[in-house]
Design an enzyme around this catalytic site. Structure first.
Site, mmCIF file in Angstrom:
data_model
loop_
_atom_site.group_PDB
_atom_site.id
_atom_site.type_symbol
_atom_site.label_atom_id
_atom_site.label_comp_id
_atom_site.label_asym_id
_atom_site.label_seq_id
_atom_site.Cartn_x
_atom_site.Cartn_y
_atom_site.Cartn_z
ATOM 1 N N LYS A 94 37.904 3.622 25.818
ATOM 2 C CA LYS A 94 37.461 2.242 25.980
ATOM 3 C C LYS A 94 36.306 1.941 25.014
ATOM 4 O O LYS A 94 36.461 2.083 23.818
ATOM 5 C CB LYS A 94 37.105 2.015 27.449
ATOM 6 N N ASP A 142 31.480 7.531 37.127
ATOM 7 C CA ASP A 142 32.286 7.032 36.009
ATOM 8 C C ASP A 142 31.583 5.791 35.468
ATOM 9 O O ASP A 142 31.501 4.761 36.137
ATOM 10 C CB ASP A 142 33.698 6.695 36.498
ATOM 11 N N TYR A 183 39.284 3.086 39.731
ATOM 12 C CA TYR A 183 40.485 2.898 38.913
ATOM 13 C C TYR A 183 41.701 3.505 39.642
ATOM 14 O O TYR A 183 41.594 4.589 40.234
ATOM 15 C CB TYR A 183 40.228 3.583 37.557
ATOM 16 N N ARG A 209 40.999 24.514 20.678
ATOM 17 C CA ARG A 209 41.227 24.302 22.126
ATOM 18 C C ARG A 209 39.994 24.638 22.959
ATOM 19 O O ARG A 209 39.845 24.179 24.085
ATOM 20 C CB ARG A 209 42.436 25.124 22.618
HETATM 21 C C1 LIG Z 1 37.049 3.184 34.809
HETATM 22 C C2 LIG Z 1 38.136 4.032 34.236
HETATM 23 N N1 LIG Z 1 38.027 5.378 34.296
HETATM 24 C C3 LIG Z 1 38.987 6.182 33.780
HETATM 25 C C4 LIG Z 1 40.104 5.667 33.182
HETATM 26 C C5 LIG Z 1 41.157 6.610 32.614
HETATM 27 O O1 LIG Z 1 40.997 6.673 31.236
HETATM 28 P P1 LIG Z 1 42.140 7.130 30.199
HETATM 29 O O2 LIG Z 1 43.175 6.050 30.161
HETATM 30 O O3 LIG Z 1 41.382 7.324 28.915
HETATM 31 O O4 LIG Z 1 42.714 8.415 30.715
HETATM 32 C C6 LIG Z 1 40.257 4.295 33.078
HETATM 33 C C7 LIG Z 1 41.461 3.717 32.421
HETATM 34 O O5 LIG Z 1 41.710 2.539 32.446
HETATM 35 C C8 LIG Z 1 39.244 3.445 33.623
HETATM 36 O O6 LIG Z 1 39.336 2.102 33.556
#
Ligand SMILES: Cc1ncc(COP(=O)(O)O)c(C=O)c1O
Length: 385
Positions: free
Chosen positions: A201, A176, A104, A50
């Site tokens: 992803k 991001d 997102y 953890r």
């Molecule tokens: C650009 C982006 N950031 C963060 C996330 C969140 O990721 P997770 O589904 O792995 O929690 C997503 C999910 O689609 C995303 O497209």
């Protein structure tokens, strides 16, 4: 002979692995252990999965840090976890965050619902109006967050300009970079402080793991690690092992996604039933110039609007045989989704329309299939649209 810096594909495969000894396994073992033996009477760091110091977690983090060009990195249980913890590392109750509005949907909800509960205020900025960044600054503003390329319009934000603003105002800049991966773009090279990924992803690339990552300075990543320990967000060792395996092919996978993305977007733009294609590699894209300057590839993400709108999109989706109707992105298989039902479901139709995502907008995550087969399936869908 002077030592060359290894290329990114080499780093993705080998990390800092020293030459292997005889009989050593070529693939790493999985340390599927929650805990590790402690030496007696020692103040040394306790090893506990953890805490993020399981060997599988550490190997993976080191690899991402090398690819992003950061001092440190950490993997956690999801992309949302990475976004939440990265922000909790730089924000306290009473602080204010300036965020791009082009983010997102899950991140938007995290900011507007959860952060509000923690006493962290968030203002959303329309990045098309550059003056808003300065206009919405407050005395308690501590950080800026952006996503680039954005989901699902593939808009590019000028991280260097934002880094200038952040430096002048003493703010942390968080980016991001899920859609780009370090193969296509490295935000830290452009002045960002922390880079965030949904490793679910492209980094993993096989649609079989949920994970997230944060990379940046040793100090900031240590802050993220503390929050991760206490909020219980560590990544399971088996998931870490799978992501390491996936990341070994990140270089050739992104090359292929980039090539297929450009070929398919170019083909789509020529089709009579297509109203608009959103792909930063196309000259018609609003941010093509910036994208061509800062990206090493445009990825396999393509936004699509059809002449016949939402009804045509529905018919098109049902006609696909190869392209799978599912949320998420960045895997080996091509997926299609409608942001109004997935990533942007929390927005009202009017908010989505204002954000340039009309009903019927299709988001394609082009996989590694032969591009001719994808084009054939897309032609089938368009014929039915
Ligand atoms: C650009 C982006 N950031 C963060 C996330 C969140 O990721 P997770 O589904 O792995 O929690 C997503 C999910 O689609 C995303 O497209």
């Amino acid at each position: 002979m002077p030592r060359r810096t290894p290329g990114r594909s080499t780093v993705a495969i080998h990390g800092n692995q020293p030459p292997r000894a005889a009989r050593e396994p070529v693939a790493p073992p999985i340390y599927q252990s929650s805990t590790f033996v402690s030496p007696f009477g020692s103040h040394d760091e306790v090893l506990y999965t953890r805490y993020g110091n399981n060997p599988n977690q550490l190997r993976l983090a080191d690899r991402l840090a090398r690819l992003e060009g950061s001092d440190a990195a950490i993997f956690v249980g999801s992309g949302m976890g990475a976004t939440a913890l990265a922000h909790l590392a730089v924000l306290n109750p009473g602080d204010h965050l300036l965020s791009s509005a082009w983010i997102y949907g899950g991140t938007r909800r995290l900011f507007l619902e959860e952060f509000a509960r923690l006493g962290i205020e968030v203002s959303l900025v329309n990045p098309d109006r550059r003056r808003e960044w300065r206009g919405k600054l407050r005395k308690n503003t501590r950080a800026i967050f952006v996503e680039t390329p954005t989901n699902p319009l593939m808009r590019l934000l000028d991280v260097e300009w934002l880094a200038g603003l952040a430096a002048a105002e003493g703010l942390a800049l968080l980016v991001d970079s899920t859609f780009a991966t370090p193969m296509n773009y490295r935000p830290l090279e452009h002045g960002a402080d922390l880079v965030i990924h949904s490793a679910t992803k492209y980094l993993n690339g096989h649609s079989d793991v949920i994970a997230g990552a944060v990379a940046g300075s040793t100090k900031l990543v240590a802050e993220v690690r503390e929050r991760m320990k206490l909020w219980g967000q560590a990544l399971d060792p088996h998931a870490a092992w799978l992501i390491e395996r996936g990341m070994k092919t990140l270089g050739p996978r992104m090359d292929r996604h980039n090539r297929t993305g450009l070929a398919v977007a170019t083909w789509l733009e020529r089709q009579a039933k297509v109203r608009r294609v959103h792909y930063p590699g196309l000259a018609s894209h609003a941010d093509h110039e910036l994208a061509a300057r800062v990206l090493d590839g445009f990825s396999g993400m393509v936004g699509l609007e059809l002449v016949g709108g939402a009804r045509a999109a529905g018919r098109c989706l049902k006609a696909f045989r190869l392209i799978t109707h599912a949320p998420s992105l960045g895997g080996v298989e091509t997926l299609v989704s409608e942001p109004r039902f997935t990533s942007h479901a929390a927005l009202t139709p009017a908010e989505r329309a204002a954000a340039g995502i009309p009903d019927g907008f299709l988001r394609l995550s082009l996989g590694l299939e032969d591009p001719e087969d994808l084009i054939e399936d897309l032609a089938r869908g368009l014929a039915a649209a």
